[in-house]
Enzyme design. Structure first.
Site, PDB file in Angstrom:
ATOM      1  N   CYS B  56       3.469  12.804 -12.936  1.00 50.05           N
ATOM      2  CA  CYS B  56       4.536  11.886 -12.500  1.00 50.05           C
ATOM      3  C   CYS B  56       5.612  11.701 -13.573  1.00 50.05           C
ATOM      4  O   CYS B  56       6.801  11.642 -13.258  1.00 50.05           O
ATOM      5  CB  CYS B  56       3.978  10.538 -12.058  1.00 50.05           C
ATOM      6  SG  CYS B  56       2.906   9.723 -13.261  1.00 50.05           S
ATOM      7  N   HIS B 162       2.031   4.681 -13.285  1.00 49.45           N
ATOM      8  CA  HIS B 162       2.827   5.665 -12.554  1.00 49.45           C
ATOM      9  C   HIS B 162       4.289   5.621 -13.011  1.00 49.45           C
ATOM     10  O   HIS B 162       4.805   4.552 -13.324  1.00 49.45           O
ATOM     11  CB  HIS B 162       2.744   5.358 -11.051  1.00 49.45           C
ATOM     12  CG  HIS B 162       3.277   6.433 -10.169  1.00 49.45           C
ATOM     13  ND1 HIS B 162       2.831   7.735 -10.240  1.00 49.45           N
ATOM     14  CD2 HIS B 162       4.224   6.422  -9.198  1.00 49.45           C
ATOM     15  CE1 HIS B 162       3.486   8.466  -9.347  1.00 49.45           C
ATOM     16  NE2 HIS B 162       4.324   7.693  -8.713  1.00 49.45           N
ATOM     17  N   ASP B 180       9.479   7.651  -5.215  1.00 46.36           N
ATOM     18  CA  ASP B 180       8.133   8.003  -5.694  1.00 46.36           C
ATOM     19  C   ASP B 180       7.958   9.519  -5.721  1.00 46.36           C
ATOM     20  O   ASP B 180       8.069  10.179  -4.691  1.00 46.36           O
ATOM     21  CB  ASP B 180       7.085   7.343  -4.782  1.00 46.36           C
ATOM     22  CG  ASP B 180       5.729   7.256  -5.449  1.00 46.36           C
ATOM     23  OD1 ASP B 180       5.361   8.194  -6.193  1.00 46.36           O
ATOM     24  OD2 ASP B 180       5.042   6.240  -5.246  1.00 46.36           O
TER      25      ASP B 180
END
Lengths: 236, 236
Positions: B56, B162, B180
């Protein structure tokens, strides 16, 4: 800084209009307000770069399959099921696609193989008016997304045959938004629909057949209803 | 169809609002009209999926580097120069990132290493008001993009730490759009800024340090002007 190789290309404008330019943003806002960017939200959520210089067909298809929320039924990485270009290994060997790209017919085959219901229109068996109706039907819903197979030359762009999804439509200006998967080369851009049609109405030398456009659907969508809408939209 | 593994997750809503829902679209339209989606156009043009379940940080950074049009100065594939996660092989070995993810400090290091000028704010050394000013400065221009480092738990999402870029802001509702990069799991979604701040104001157990947010810039942008705007925006 090393300068070997190419850092993007300048988008020839006109005829295209850069999505992120002031003019592009204005077209986008007007199109949203007119209801012809409804499919944009899901499609852009899965916008991707083709992972190989010849993977435009695979990247366009995996974007649309993910946007349609079609479950590949097998794992990608970790526990996740997700469409990646490397999983589109049906109809044409990946090594061959990597070397030579993929034809219109093979992309249609791949979409079927991946679990989509597919409508495909070669330009010699369709018309610009039909194309507009399909654009309108898909940009006012999020049930279908068009993939265009065209020749870049018509847009004064370098390169030849290319696949990319259509991300939206500005009806009054008759312009379509191309979400170019070769993002290392050109950004997303608006093009006039007549020119896009002309670019699709060309012959792929590798097959001797016309290019065109492809509309994958999820089987979960009531297919007849889509056709009904298309049909009634054609009535006076 | 094989059902081993996971096909996405249902986005817990509230607190998040799906970008492609009717409510999400309405927030988006209002935010565009209020001028706080200016950075969206470039950033969304380079939206990508993290290519590994623990990438990520790398995916968020490569999105922003590409959106800022920073030339990596070396080839990606074919003749093209382009940032791919696999090229972010500085500060922390890729194999380690693949196995364990990456810390806030190492992402900052990587952004520097890749040729960006970087501002980084750990939550214990910043405030929610500063964060809002930075969001406002970046969403009303396309010179900078925020990367949030947060804990998913605050949004009732599965998972822990994240990274994801912030794609826009709705000032009146005080909500931010999270693009995202774990798109195989959750779609883009709006979240309340106070909750986002709370999610950033957590401690990464791997380092014992606070999370926060990162703002990479291109060196081609006049850096002092950015600070001047931030400063004057704080004046009565």
């Amino acid at each position: 800084m090393a300068m070997a190789g190419l850092y993007r290309r300048v988008l020839p404008s006109p005829p295209a209009i850069d999505f992120a330019s002031n003019e592009g943003k204005q077209l986008f806002l007007e199109a949203i307000q007119n209801g012809t960017m409804e499919g944009f939200f899901k499609l852009i959520s899965y916008f991707q770069t083709q992972s190989e210089p010849a993977y435009c067909g695979l990247a366009s298809l995996s974007m649309v399959l993910n946007a349609l929320a079609i479950d590949p039924g097998r794992k990608w990485k970790g526990p996740w099921r997700w469409f990646d270009e490397s999983m589109l290994d049906c109809c044409e060997p990946l090594e061959k696609v990597k070397a030579k790209g993929i034809s219109f017919g093979k992309v249609v085959c791949l979409a079927h193989c991946a679990g989509a219901k597919v409508e495909a229109f070669r330009s010699n068996l369709s018309t610009i008016d039909d194309f507009r109706k399909h654009i309108m039907a898909c940009t006012t819903s999020d049930d279908c997304h068009l993939i265009s197979s065209n020749h870049r030359g018509l847009f004064k762009q370098t390169g030849s045959g290319h696949f990319s999804p259509i991300g939206g439509y500005h009806a009054e200006k008759d312009m379509a938004l191309i979400l170019d998967v070769a993002r290392f080369k050109y950004p997303p851009h608006w093009v006039p629909v007549p020119l896009l049609w002309e670019a699709m109405n060309t012959i792929d030398e590798a097959t001797g057949l016309h290019r065109g456009y492809i509309i994958p659907h999820s089987y979960s969508v009531i297919y007849l209803d889509f056709h009904y809408k298309l049909l009634t939209s054609a009535l006076p």
